[in-house]
Design a protein around this motif. Structure first.
Motif, PDB file in Angstrom:
ATOM      1  N   GLU A  67     -31.173   8.748  29.681  1.00  0.00           N
ATOM      2  CA  GLU A  67     -31.876   9.209  28.483  1.00  0.00           C
ATOM      3  C   GLU A  67     -33.234   8.527  28.350  1.00  0.00           C
ATOM      4  OE1 GLU A  67     -29.399   8.697  25.094  1.00  0.00           O
ATOM      5  OE2 GLU A  67     -28.093  10.401  25.579  1.00  0.00           O
ATOM      6  N   TRP A  68     -33.244   7.219  28.651  1.00  0.00           N
ATOM      7  CA  TRP A  68     -34.510   6.493  28.538  1.00  0.00           C
ATOM      8  C   TRP A  68     -35.525   6.964  29.564  1.00  0.00           C
ATOM      9  CZ3 TRP A  68     -36.154   2.445  32.123  1.00  0.00           C
ATOM     10  CH2 TRP A  68     -37.390   1.888  31.761  1.00  0.00           C
ATOM     11  N   ILE A  69     -35.112   7.102  30.838  1.00  0.00           N
ATOM     12  CA  ILE A  69     -36.063   7.483  31.874  1.00  0.00           C
ATOM     13  C   ILE A  69     -36.532   8.920  31.674  1.00  0.00           C
ATOM     14  CG2 ILE A  69     -34.483   8.413  33.633  1.00  0.00           C
ATOM     15  CD1 ILE A  69     -37.456   6.015  34.187  1.00  0.00           C
ATOM     16  N   TRP A  70     -35.666   9.783  31.132  1.00  0.00           N
ATOM     17  CA  TRP A  70     -36.103  11.144  30.818  1.00  0.00           C
ATOM     18  C   TRP A  70     -37.146  11.116  29.704  1.00  0.00           C
ATOM     19  CZ3 TRP A  70     -36.690  15.722  32.626  1.00  0.00           C
ATOM     20  CH2 TRP A  70     -36.951  16.797  31.764  1.00  0.00           C
ATOM     21  N   GLY A  71     -36.948  10.234  28.737  1.00  0.00           N
ATOM     22  CA  GLY A  71     -37.945  10.088  27.680  1.00  0.00           C
ATOM     23  C   GLY A  71     -39.269   9.579  28.211  1.00  0.00           C
ATOM     24  N   VAL A  72     -39.214   8.652  29.184  1.00  0.00           N
ATOM     25  CA  VAL A  72     -40.442   8.145  29.794  1.00  0.00           C
ATOM     26  C   VAL A  72     -41.176   9.263  30.517  1.00  0.00           C
ATOM     27  CG1 VAL A  72     -41.356   6.607  31.577  1.00  0.00           C
ATOM     28  CG2 VAL A  72     -39.600   5.774  29.996  1.00  0.00           C
ATOM     29  N   LEU A  73     -40.446  10.071  31.277  1.00  0.00           N
ATOM     30  CA  LEU A  73     -41.076  11.150  32.040  1.00  0.00           C
ATOM     31  C   LEU A  73     -41.632  12.251  31.139  1.00  0.00           C
ATOM     32  CD1 LEU A  73     -38.492  11.466  34.960  1.00  0.00           C
ATOM     33  CD2 LEU A  73     -40.757  10.400  35.039  1.00  0.00           C
ATOM     34  N   SER A  74     -40.971  12.482  30.020  1.00  0.00           N
ATOM     35  CA  SER A  74     -41.407  13.554  29.116  1.00  0.00           C
ATOM     36  C   SER A  74     -42.379  13.078  28.047  1.00  0.00           C
ATOM     37  CB  SER A  74     -40.185  14.187  28.428  1.00  0.00           C
ATOM     38  OG  SER A  74     -39.480  13.217  27.669  1.00  0.00           O
ATOM     39  N   GLY A  75     -42.584  11.777  27.964  1.00  0.00           N
ATOM     40  CA  GLY A  75     -43.513  11.242  26.974  1.00  0.00           C
ATOM     41  C   GLY A  75     -42.885  10.918  25.641  1.00  0.00           C
ATOM     42  N   HIS A  76     -41.592  11.159  25.483  1.00  0.00           N
ATOM     43  CA  HIS A  76     -40.891  10.849  24.231  1.00  0.00           C
ATOM     44  C   HIS A  76     -40.135   9.531  24.440  1.00  0.00           C
ATOM     45  CE1 HIS A  76     -41.925  14.822  22.748  1.00  0.00           C
ATOM     46  NE2 HIS A  76     -41.413  15.347  23.862  1.00  0.00           N
ATOM     47  N   LEU A  77     -40.767   8.446  24.038  1.00  0.00           N
ATOM     48  CA  LEU A  77     -40.232   7.119  24.336  1.00  0.00           C
ATOM     49  C   LEU A  77     -39.245   6.614  23.293  1.00  0.00           C
ATOM     50  CD1 LEU A  77     -43.553   5.447  25.557  1.00  0.00           C
ATOM     51  CD2 LEU A  77     -41.800   6.611  26.907  1.00  0.00           C
ATOM     52  N   GLY A  78     -38.966   7.412  22.310  1.00  0.00           N
ATOM     53  CA  GLY A  78     -37.992   7.012  21.308  1.00  0.00           C
ATOM     54  C   GLY A  78     -38.620   6.352  20.102  1.00  0.00           C
TER      55      GLY A  78
END
Length: 316
Positions: A67-78
């Motif tokens: 979930e974290w790495i997908w957020g990094v790749l998509s620009g949504h860092l949480g």
């Protein structure tokens, strides 16, 4: 040439993936929990478990990583569980300060180290070359934070010429921005230039022993002209490698400088969030710094073919 570039980019991508896994594992191995920071040290284990479940901290680590790495790749860092701020917004507010500090610091170190290193090489048997080499050796032993404290004490406290801390955005007041950046940038530049002078001196001493330099001197060129004309380009491979390493180390030095001069950059953000156990922000901040280091190394590696045509010939 294209195949070589593709290989370099592939190594860069694999390195970034491996770094992301290490960052996630190391940050999650840190003792404590952000739930205790939010609820306080007197919170019961039951209340902590409930809050961790709400934050998703009780899920398996592979799920959390994906979930974290997908957020990094998509620009949504949480979102930070402590402040409720979006991590991307926190990083965008701080990255400019650190970028200015690192870029200006390394440019300042090059402007200091290149002429002094050349003089130290040309006059290596004279007292002036000995003095420059000795000062560089002393500068290498000075910690960044100590150098920053000394500069602040002299120019901010005693002379009152410059502010000792704080930051003003460039677009808000360019003059105030410049005044606030002089001491931090000078601190980083002096420390980095001390290391760089030694490498510049060694690189140019090798050039002085080459036939093309002796030929240029034989036809009447001055030592400085011959060194500039033939030495800079031939020593560029070694210098670019060292400058790339210095850029990477400048990111680490910037963390200390930001703390000394109270600059709210990425380094200050990282230190604050580590103490608060805010792993959502810590992971993304470290990942951004690692990305910068790997990009610098990639660009340095690719620049070899531009600087030295012989490298292109070898690749062909």
């Amino acid at each position: 040439m294209i195949v070589q570039i593709g290989k370099k980019v592939g190594v860069f991508a694999l390195s970034l993936l491996g770094a992301s896994i290490l960052i996630f594992l190391i940050t999650n191995a840190l003792p404590g929990s952000v739930a205790y920071v939010i609820l306080g040290t007197d919170a019961t284990p039951e209340a902590v478990a409930v809050l961790e479940a709400q934050l998703g901290l009780d899920r398996p680590l592979p799920i959390q990583y994906l979930e974290w790495i997908w957020g990094v790749l998509s620009g949504h860092l949480g979102v930070s569980p402590l402040s409720g701020d979006h991590v991307a917004d926190l990083l965008s507010e701080r990255v400019g300060i650190t970028a200015w500090l690192v870029v200006l610091g390394i440019l300042g170190s090059i402007l200091i180290a290149l002429p002094l290193g050349m003089i130290a090489a040309l006059r290596r048997t004279k007292w002036s070359g000995f003095v420059i080499s000795s000062l560089a050796q002393v500068g290498m032993s000075i910690p960044v934070f100590w150098g920053g404290i000394i500069l602040a004490l002299v120019f901010a406290v005693l002379l009152r010429w410059l502010p000792a801390n704080g930051y003003v955005p460039l677009l808000e007041d360019p003059l105030a921005w410049l005044r606030h950046m002089i001491l931090p940038v000078t601190t980083l530049a002096l420390v980095q230039s001390a290391v760089l002078i030694r490498y510049v001196r060694s690189a140019f001493i090798e050039v002085l022993n080459e036939d093309y330099y002796r030929t240029a001197r034989a036809i009447g060129w001055t030592p400085l002209r011959a060194l500039f004309r033939h030495g800079v380009r031939n020593a560029a491979i070694a210098l670019v490698t060292v400058i790339g390493l210095q850029l990477s180390s400048s990111l680490v030095g910037a963390i200390v400088v930001e703390k000394v001069f109270n600059l709210h950059g990425l380094g200050r953000l990282l230190l604050d969030k580590v103490s608060e156990r805010d792993l959502v922000v810590v992971q993304s901040t470290v990942m951004l710094l690692v990305l910068a280091v790997l990009l610098i190394n990639l660009l340095v590696d690719l620049s070899y073919a531009v600087i030295d045509p012989r490298q292109r010939g070898k690749r062909k």
